[in-house]
Scaffold this active site. Structure first.
Site, PDB file in Angstrom:
ATOM      1  CG  ASP A 196      -2.142  -0.820   1.073  1.00 44.51           C
ATOM      2  OD1 ASP A 196      -2.261  -1.530   0.051  1.00 44.51           O
ATOM      3  OD2 ASP A 196      -3.006  -0.772   1.974  1.00 44.51           O
ATOM      4  CG  ASP A 198      -2.002   4.189   3.023  1.00 44.17           C
ATOM      5  OD1 ASP A 198      -1.537   3.039   3.125  1.00 44.17           O
ATOM      6  OD2 ASP A 198      -3.214   4.428   2.996  1.00 44.17           O
ATOM      7  CD1 TRP A 258     -10.561   0.277   1.221  1.00 43.46           C
ATOM      8  CD2 TRP A 258     -12.217  -0.890   2.165  1.00 43.46           C
ATOM      9  NE1 TRP A 258     -10.135  -0.103   2.453  1.00 43.46           N
ATOM     10  CE2 TRP A 258     -11.140  -0.828   3.065  1.00 43.46           C
ATOM     11  CE3 TRP A 258     -13.361  -1.585   2.535  1.00 43.46           C
ATOM     12  CZ2 TRP A 258     -11.166  -1.413   4.319  1.00 43.46           C
ATOM     13  CZ3 TRP A 258     -13.398  -2.185   3.797  1.00 43.46           C
ATOM     14  CH2 TRP A 258     -12.302  -2.083   4.673  1.00 43.46           C
ATOM     15  CD  GLU A 261      -8.043  -5.821  -1.680  1.00 45.48           C
ATOM     16  OE1 GLU A 261      -9.239  -5.577  -1.458  1.00 45.48           O
ATOM     17  OE2 GLU A 261      -7.120  -5.298  -1.020  1.00 45.48           O
ATOM     18  CG  ASP A 262      -7.287  -7.545   2.240  1.00 47.53           C
ATOM     19  OD1 ASP A 262      -8.485  -7.853   2.038  1.00 47.53           O
ATOM     20  OD2 ASP A 262      -6.953  -6.601   2.974  1.00 47.53           O
ATOM     21  CG  MET A 288      -2.149   4.287   6.739  1.00 49.22           C
ATOM     22  SD  MET A 288      -3.710   3.393   6.658  1.00 49.22           S
ATOM     23  CE  MET A 288      -4.818   4.695   7.156  1.00 49.22           C
ATOM     24  CG  HIS A 291      -5.997   7.444   3.705  1.00 45.70           C
ATOM     25  ND1 HIS A 291      -7.162   6.802   3.380  1.00 45.70           N
ATOM     26  CD2 HIS A 291      -5.149   6.480   4.138  1.00 45.70           C
ATOM     27  CE1 HIS A 291      -7.015   5.499   3.587  1.00 45.70           C
ATOM     28  NE2 HIS A 291      -5.800   5.272   4.058  1.00 45.70           N
ATOM     29  NE  ARG A 293     -12.520   3.398   2.521  1.00 42.28           N
ATOM     30  CZ  ARG A 293     -13.297   2.738   3.369  1.00 42.28           C
ATOM     31  NH1 ARG A 293     -14.547   2.549   3.129  1.00 42.28           N
ATOM     32  NH2 ARG A 293     -12.790   2.250   4.478  1.00 42.28           N
TER      33      ARG A 293
END
Ligand code: UDP
Ligand code: MN
Length: 349
Positions: A196, A198, A258, A261-262, A288, A291, A293
């Site tokens: 990722d 971030d 979002w 998938e993981d 992180m 942020h 969404r």
């Protein structure tokens, strides 16, 4: 190919001849690239050779120069010893900084040894060649902070690595499949880090290397009080060898927006009777960058239905069905930016 070694021998026979040849190369180089830039557009995901009307003669000279430097590098590499099992350069927990006035120019000047996103230790042969894949869209500042910390971090681990960052309509999993395929088109990598944009690693004992089993690197992050998000979480940053990722047919291509998938990747890993390993929670810590969404990356409401069909779908939805179009490959000093058209969801959710 056997033409080239004999060509070098002839070249090496006379320094004068070599100098003359070098001059010709420079002239040919200027003539060839005077109206070109470093961007390279590749179509349909294949890195087909560029045929931009380079004359046969000039091309031969350039190739012979390139082959010579490749040969020199191979010789140099053979003379170097393998890097130690534990790098002497590791520093442990690092205080991270996120200076809002940081610029890409500053990060470039701090990383003079990185060429087109790639680095190779000069005094030993790296134990693994690692491709770092970063999916990103509209997160330029996050990418800048990550590059700022990640380049020195990876160099302290004495790795041969390159950073590939992809930008498109948001589908994290499919972008990571594309990153894997494109990185392998570029070079032969042993290990892939799915990263990722971030998440910045806090401790360089968290090794960006692959192991016998798939590895999950984000045990804790500041935003979750340094606790694993949930049992079985496999998102954020993970490491798989080329073979492990191929065995599970990569990520699914069908998760838009979002989430999910993981978890799908974790199911694929367990279906192949592999297990997920993690470094200690003292080491696998990340900050992180804050942020909200992102728009265009809404919660994927279909994810639970998709996860129920993974045990069948993994065979046909993955690397073997990943269709996309590479729009451009830009070799910036600190990363290779691949812009792709990965299409749109098949139907609205
Ligand atoms: N991402 C991005 N642009 C977007 C949405 C997501 O670059 O518009 C990438 C980025 O690498 C990000 C990752 O997808 O870190 C995961 O998304 P997000 O950060 O929203 O997930 P979370 O913070 O919940 O782990
Ligand atoms: Mn995030």
């Amino acid at each position: 190919m056997s033409l080239f070694p004999s060509l070098f021998k002839i070249i090496r026979k006379g320094k004068c001849l070599f100098l003359l040849l070098l001059c010709l190369c420079v002239v040919a180089w200027i003539a060839t690239f005077s109206n070109d830039d470093t961007d390279k557009a590749v179509q349909d995901g294949s890195n087909s050779p560029d045929d931009k009307g380079v004359g046969g003669f000039a091309q031969m000279e350039l190739e012979s120069e390139m082959m010579q430097s490749v040969e020199e590098r191979v010789e140099e590499q053979a003379a170097k010893e393998s890097c130690p099992e534990q790098s002497p350069l590791l520093r442990g927990a690092i205080k991270l900084s996120f200076d809002p006035s940081l610029t890409i120019g500053q990060v470039e000047s701090e990383n003079g040894e990185v060429v087109e996103g790639q680095y190779n230790p000069s005094d030993c042969t790296a134990r693994q060649s690692v491709a770092i894949l970063i999916p990103h869209r509209n997160r330029e500042k996050h990418l800048l902070y990550l590059l700022h910390h990640l380049h020195p971090f990876l160099q302290r681990q004495q790795l041969h690595y390159a950073i590939y960052a992809g930008d498109a309509t948001f589908n994290r999993a499919k972008l990571l499949n594309v990153g894997y395929l494109e990185a392998l088109n570029d070079q032969s990598w042993d290990c892939f880090i799915f990263h990722d944009v971030d998440l910045v690693p806090e401790n360089d004992h968290n090794l960006y290397m692959c192991e016998e089993q798939p590895k999950h690197l984000v045990v804790g992050r500041n935003s979750t009080g340094y606790k694993l998000r949930y049992k079985g979480y496999f998102g954020g940053v993970s490491a798989m060898t080329k073979e492990q990722f191929l065995k599970v047919n990569g990520f699914p291509n069908s998760y838009w927006g979002w989430g999910g998938e993981d978890d799908d990747l974790r199911i694929r890993v367990t279906l192949q009777k592999m297990s997920i390993i993690r470094p200690s929670s003292q080491v696998a810590r990340y900050t992180m960058v804050f942020h909200k969404r992102d728009s265009g990356n809404q919660i994927n409401k279909d994810r639970m239905r998709l996860l129920r069909r993974t045990h069948q779908a993994w065979k046909t939805d993955g690397l073997n069905s990943c269709s996309y179009k590479v729009l451009s490959v830009h070799r910036a000093p600190l990363f290779i930016n691949i812009t792709v058209d990965i299409g749109r969801p098949e139907r609205a959710h």
